[in-house]
Design a protein around this motif. Structure first.
Motif, PDB file in Angstrom:
ATOM      1  N   CYS A  87       0.832  -1.216   0.000  1.00 28.27           N
ATOM      2  CA  CYS A  87       0.000   0.000   0.000  1.00 28.27           C
ATOM      3  C   CYS A  87       0.861   1.258   0.000  1.00 28.27           C
ATOM      4  O   CYS A  87       0.521   2.239  -0.664  1.00 28.27           O
ATOM      5  N   VAL A  88       1.969   1.226   0.727  1.00 21.93           N
ATOM      6  CA  VAL A  88       2.877   2.380   0.756  1.00 21.93           C
ATOM      7  C   VAL A  88       3.450   2.622  -0.645  1.00 21.93           C
ATOM      8  O   VAL A  88       3.527   3.772  -1.101  1.00 21.93           O
ATOM      9  N   ILE A  89       3.801   1.557  -1.338  1.00 28.98           N
ATOM     10  CA  ILE A  89       4.307   1.695  -2.712  1.00 28.98           C
ATOM     11  C   ILE A  89       3.223   2.308  -3.600  1.00 28.98           C
ATOM     12  O   ILE A  89       3.506   3.186  -4.424  1.00 28.98           O
ATOM     13  N   LEU A  90       1.983   1.868  -3.429  1.00 28.37           N
ATOM     14  CA  LEU A  90       0.875   2.447  -4.190  1.00 28.37           C
ATOM     15  C   LEU A  90       0.695   3.931  -3.861  1.00 28.37           C
ATOM     16  O   LEU A  90       0.421   4.744  -4.748  1.00 28.37           O
ATOM     17  N   LEU A  91       0.866   4.296  -2.588  1.00 27.65           N
ATOM     18  CA  LEU A  91       0.741   5.707  -2.189  1.00 27.65           C
ATOM     19  C   LEU A  91       1.852   6.560  -2.784  1.00 27.65           C
ATOM     20  O   LEU A  91       1.609   7.692  -3.206  1.00 27.65           O
ATOM     21  N   VAL A  92       3.060   6.023  -2.838  1.00 28.46           N
ATOM     22  CA  VAL A  92       4.159   6.758  -3.479  1.00 28.46           C
ATOM     23  C   VAL A  92       3.847   6.931  -4.970  1.00 28.46           C
ATOM     24  O   VAL A  92       4.076   8.001  -5.541  1.00 28.46           O
ATOM     25  N   GLY A  93       3.293   5.892  -5.585  1.00 31.07           N
ATOM     26  CA  GLY A  93       2.881   6.002  -6.989  1.00 31.07           C
ATOM     27  C   GLY A  93       1.776   7.023  -7.171  1.00 31.07           C
ATOM     28  O   GLY A  93       1.784   7.786  -8.148  1.00 31.07           O
ATOM     29  N   TYR A  94       0.834   7.077  -6.244  1.00 25.80           N
ATOM     30  CA  TYR A  94      -0.242   8.061  -6.289  1.00 25.80           C
ATOM     31  C   TYR A  94       0.336   9.476  -6.175  1.00 25.80           C
ATOM     32  O   TYR A  94      -0.074  10.382  -6.905  1.00 25.80           O
ATOM     33  N   ILE A 126      -9.101   5.276   0.632  1.00 23.04           N
ATOM     34  CA  ILE A 126      -9.217   3.815   0.656  1.00 23.04           C
ATOM     35  C   ILE A 126      -7.904   3.183   1.108  1.00 23.04           C
ATOM     36  O   ILE A 126      -7.895   2.270   1.947  1.00 23.04           O
ATOM     37  N   LEU A 127      -6.782   3.679   0.576  1.00 25.07           N
ATOM     38  CA  LEU A 127      -5.482   3.126   0.970  1.00 25.07           C
ATOM     39  C   LEU A 127      -5.191   3.386   2.445  1.00 25.07           C
ATOM     40  O   LEU A 127      -4.654   2.517   3.139  1.00 25.07           O
ATOM     41  N   LEU A 128      -5.549   4.555   2.947  1.00 17.00           N
ATOM     42  CA  LEU A 128      -5.360   4.845   4.371  1.00 17.00           C
ATOM     43  C   LEU A 128      -6.190   3.890   5.227  1.00 17.00           C
ATOM     44  O   LEU A 128      -5.700   3.366   6.235  1.00 17.00           O
ATOM     45  N   LEU A 129      -7.427   3.642   4.837  1.00 18.02           N
ATOM     46  CA  LEU A 129      -8.281   2.712   5.574  1.00 18.02           C
ATOM     47  C   LEU A 129      -7.647   1.317   5.612  1.00 18.02           C
ATOM     48  O   LEU A 129      -7.582   0.685   6.677  1.00 18.02           O
ATOM     49  N   ILE A 130      -7.155   0.850   4.476  1.00 16.29           N
ATOM     50  CA  ILE A 130      -6.518  -0.468   4.420  1.00 16.29           C
ATOM     51  C   ILE A 130      -5.292  -0.508   5.316  1.00 16.29           C
ATOM     52  O   ILE A 130      -5.107  -1.453   6.095  1.00 16.29           O
ATOM     53  N   VAL A 131      -4.443   0.521   5.239  1.00 14.18           N
ATOM     54  CA  VAL A 131      -3.222   0.557   6.052  1.00 14.18           C
ATOM     55  C   VAL A 131      -3.574   0.576   7.540  1.00 14.18           C
ATOM     56  O   VAL A 131      -2.958  -0.155   8.332  1.00 14.18           O
TER      57      VAL A 131
END
Length: 140
Positions: A87-94, A126-131
């Motif tokens: 998820c962190v990698i996805l957030l950096v991509g975002y 959504i990513l914050l909720l998952i994390v």
């Protein structure tokens, strides 16, 4: 370790504030036709993106420190950490995608609607909720 964790949470929270707000500026940019208003929004977006980037660096460094230096999330039964890191990698991509979208607005090359940006704005929520669920519940 608690100091590192406290500052990690502080920088993550601050970074997320930018991840939540910058796409809202994009919504307004996608709807705006007035030149001076558009320039003001672009200036706000540029400043926010730079500041978000400054905040993301210590957030990521402190997270690595907790993971590698203190061993949080290492060993058997810590699959939640692998999912969190994804998820962190996805957030950096975002974050990077926000920078690319900002460049398109600067070149007046944006082709996306304000509706698309409204949906795009939901991704970090959504990513914050998952994390948060992964870190607090540690489901696997």
């Amino acid at each position: 370790m608690l100091w590192v964790k406290a500052f990690h949470i502080l920088f993550i929270t601050s970074w997320f504030a930018g991840l939540f707000y910058l796409p809202r500026i994009f919504v307004n940019l996608a709807m705006e036709n007035d030149g001076p208003s558009k320039e003001r929004l672009l200036l706000m977006a540029r400043k926010l993106y730079r500041f978000m980037t400054v905040l993301a660096v210590p957030a990521l460094v402190l997270g690595l420190w907790l993971w590698l230096g203190y061993g949080i999330g290492k060993g058997p039964g810590n699959g939640w950490m692998h999912a969190k890191l994804a998820c962190v990698i996805l957030l950096v991509g975002y974050h990077h995608a926000c920078g690319s979208l900002l460049k398109k607005f600067e070149r007046a090359a944006n082709q996306r609607s304000h509706v698309w940006f409204r949906w795009f704005n939901e991704v970090p929520v959504i990513l914050l909720l998952i994390v948060l669920i992964l870190v607090v519940v540690k489901p696997f």
